[in-house]
Design a protein around this motif. Structure first.
Motif, PDB file in Angstrom:
ATOM      1  N   MET A 121       0.825  -1.559   0.037  1.00 23.64           N
ATOM      2  CA  MET A 121       0.229  -0.098   0.518  1.00 23.64           C
ATOM      3  C   MET A 121       0.410   1.011  -0.065  1.00 23.64           C
ATOM      4  N   THR A 122       1.991   1.331   0.298  1.00 26.87           N
ATOM      5  CA  THR A 122       3.058   1.846   1.294  1.00 26.87           C
ATOM      6  C   THR A 122       3.353   2.395  -0.226  1.00 26.87           C
ATOM      7  N   ARG A 123       3.995   1.337  -1.339  1.00 31.55           N
ATOM      8  CA  ARG A 123       4.549   1.467  -2.416  1.00 31.55           C
ATOM      9  C   ARG A 123       3.490   1.932  -3.684  1.00 31.55           C
ATOM     10  N   ARG A 124       1.637   1.695  -3.835  1.00 34.38           N
ATOM     11  CA  ARG A 124       0.593   2.832  -3.762  1.00 34.38           C
ATOM     12  C   ARG A 124       0.852   3.550  -4.584  1.00 34.38           C
ATOM     13  N   THR A 125       1.000   4.583  -5.452  1.00 39.75           N
ATOM     14  CA  THR A 125       0.543   5.770  -5.807  1.00 39.75           C
ATOM     15  C   THR A 125      -0.817   6.292  -5.972  1.00 39.75           C
ATOM     16  N   ASP A 126      -1.858   5.923  -6.759  1.00 44.53           N
ATOM     17  CA  ASP A 126      -2.681   6.002  -7.371  1.00 44.53           C
ATOM     18  C   ASP A 126      -4.001   5.509  -7.333  1.00 44.53           C
ATOM     19  N   HIS A 127      -3.753   5.267  -5.656  1.00 43.60           N
ATOM     20  CA  HIS A 127      -5.175   5.069  -4.918  1.00 43.60           C
ATOM     21  C   HIS A 127      -5.465   5.961  -3.708  1.00 43.60           C
ATOM     22  N   TYR A 128      -6.317   6.424  -3.403  1.00 42.28           N
ATOM     23  CA  TYR A 128      -6.830   7.313  -1.793  1.00 42.28           C
ATOM     24  C   TYR A 128      -7.161   6.357  -0.726  1.00 42.28           C
ATOM     25  N   MET A 129      -6.862   5.204  -0.997  1.00 39.25           N
ATOM     26  CA  MET A 129      -6.493   4.181   0.373  1.00 39.25           C
ATOM     27  C   MET A 129      -5.589   4.869   0.819  1.00 39.25           C
ATOM     28  N   SER A 130      -5.127   5.223   2.240  1.00 37.77           N
ATOM     29  CA  SER A 130      -3.876   5.002   2.640  1.00 37.77           C
ATOM     30  C   SER A 130      -3.567   3.993   3.687  1.00 37.77           C
ATOM     31  N   ALA A 131      -2.219   3.708   3.642  1.00 35.96           N
ATOM     32  CA  ALA A 131      -1.433   2.399   4.531  1.00 35.96           C
ATOM     33  C   ALA A 131      -2.233   2.368   5.958  1.00 35.96           C
ATOM     34  N   ASP A 132      -2.962   3.930   6.676  1.00 40.80           N
ATOM     35  CA  ASP A 132      -3.389   4.102   7.656  1.00 40.80           C
ATOM     36  C   ASP A 132      -4.212   3.496   8.118  1.00 40.80           C
ATOM     37  N   LEU A 133      -5.442   3.115   7.230  1.00 39.60           N
ATOM     38  CA  LEU A 133      -6.408   2.984   6.961  1.00 39.60           C
ATOM     39  C   LEU A 133      -6.262   1.233   7.470  1.00 39.60           C
ATOM     40  N   LEU A 134      -5.134   0.569   6.925  1.00 45.43           N
ATOM     41  CA  LEU A 134      -5.320  -0.673   7.011  1.00 45.43           C
ATOM     42  C   LEU A 134      -5.271  -1.396   8.566  1.00 45.43           C
ATOM     43  N   ASP A 135      -5.284  -0.753   9.614  1.00 46.50           N
ATOM     44  CA  ASP A 135      -5.315  -1.442  11.203  1.00 46.50           C
ATOM     45  C   ASP A 135      -6.404  -1.275  11.396  1.00 46.50           C
ATOM     46  N   SER A 136      -7.384  -0.040  10.560  1.00 43.49           N
ATOM     47  CA  SER A 136      -9.091   0.173  10.849  1.00 43.49           C
ATOM     48  C   SER A 136     -10.056  -1.602  10.058  1.00 43.49           C
ATOM     49  N   GLN A 137      -9.246  -1.305   8.687  1.00 46.05           N
ATOM     50  CA  GLN A 137      -9.973  -2.876   8.078  1.00 46.05           C
ATOM     51  C   GLN A 137      -9.369  -4.183   9.247  1.00 46.05           C
ATOM     52  N   ARG A 138      -8.022  -4.008   9.671  1.00 41.23           N
ATOM     53  CA  ARG A 138      -8.417  -5.498   9.813  1.00 41.23           C
ATOM     54  C   ARG A 138      -8.388  -5.877  10.477  1.00 41.23           C
ATOM     55  N   ALA A 139      -8.887  -4.780  11.842  1.00 35.66           N
ATOM     56  CA  ALA A 139      -9.394  -4.732  13.445  1.00 35.66           C
ATOM     57  C   ALA A 139     -11.270  -5.758  13.032  1.00 35.66           C
ATOM     58  N   ILE A 140     -11.573  -5.259  12.325  1.00 43.11           N
ATOM     59  CA  ILE A 140     -13.343  -5.781  11.931  1.00 43.11           C
ATOM     60  C   ILE A 140     -13.067  -6.728  11.362  1.00 43.11           C
ATOM     61  N   LEU A 141     -11.599  -7.357  10.695  1.00 44.41           N
ATOM     62  CA  LEU A 141     -12.078  -9.071   9.608  1.00 44.41           C
ATOM     63  C   LEU A 141     -13.344  -9.690  10.032  1.00 44.41           C
TER      64      LEU A 141
END
Ligand SMILES: Nc1ncnc2c1ncn2[C@@H]1O[C@H](COP(=O)(O)OP(=O)(O)OP(=O)(O)O)[C@@H](O)[C@H]1O
Ligand SMILES: O=C(O)[C@H](O)[C@@H](O)[C@H](O)[C@H](O)CO
Length: 200
Positions: A121-141
């Motif tokens: 995610m950090t390497r991806r530059t063409d997307h609005y989802m920042s890597a910061d949102l990953l933790d919130s997604q893992r928390a509810i998975l």
């Protein structure tokens, strides 16, 4: 009308942001001819604005979006068209909404190391989802329950292996132009939970 509808397949490639859903779902669509859709494109502007601002979506943000996705799959089913959708589908209750669309929905969960996904995610530059949102997604998975139709694939595999594995394990049929070219992933990476489905 006495004719029966053509059988259809509806595959949802699920997982947290950055897991590779778009990459794998698009690849499955290209290999099989299943109609590909990107769930990101169904979000209302307000949801996109939240995510751009680094604010995780909540259930209320997601219900109408999930219902739209279920409707899209149901409409394709009514046309006799099989689909492959890239959609986070993080909770069982979200998947329950998707299952209210076509008669059957099968999931491919791309699962694996948070560090690896964060790095992508950090390497991806063409997307609005920042890597910061990953933790919130893992928390509810919520992982697939045993009664949910689907398979789990390991995100560390290269994209072409993930696509080939999904196609093989779900028993999908490569489009005529690709027959003989599909590589089948090693079964040691795979968990198969639903063996009885056949592709149209
Ligand atoms: N199996 C893989 N191996 C290496 N890189 C990958 C793999 N799958 C995806 N990538 C790369 O990782 C990044 C995230 O992939 P992708 O956009 O498909 O994920 P996603 O789950 O759809 O993300 P989001 O939910 O945020 O839209 C992209 O830059 C993509 O090229
Ligand atoms: O459930 C959600 O919070 C959203 O679906 C996000 O995950 C994004 O749509 C997508 O994954 C980012 O591209």
């Amino acid at each position: 009308m006495t004719g029966e509808r053509r059988p259809t397949r509806h595959i949802v490639v699920m997982g947290v942001s950055g897991a590779g859903k778009t990459t794998v779902a698009r690849g499955v669509g290209e290999l099989t001819g299943l109609r590909f859709a990107e769930a990101d494109e169904f979000h209302p502007e307000a949801n996109v604005a939240r995510m751009r601002a680094g604010i995780p979506l909540d259930d209320a943000d997601r219900w109408p979006w999930l219902r739209d996705l279920a409707s899209w799959m149901a409409a394709r089913h009514a046309e006799g068209v099989s689909t492959v959708l890239a959609c986070s589908a993080l909770k069982r209750s979200y998947r329950d909404v998707l299952r209210q669309g076509p008669p059957d929905v099968e999931f491919v969960h791309l699962d694996g190391s948070a560090e690896l996904i964060r790095d992508r995610m950090t390497r991806r530059t063409d997307h609005y989802m920042s890597a910061d949102l990953l933790d919130s997604q893992r928390a509810i998975l919520e992982h697939l329950d045993p009664d949910e139709s689907g398979i789990v694939l390991e995100v560390a595999l290269p994209p072409d292996e993930l696509v080939a594995a999904a196609v093989a394990r779900l028993g999908l049929v490569p489009a005529a132009s690709h027959r003989g070219h599909a590589r089948v992933g090693s079964s040691r990476h795979l968990v198969r939970r639903d063996a009885e489905k056949q592709g149209p």
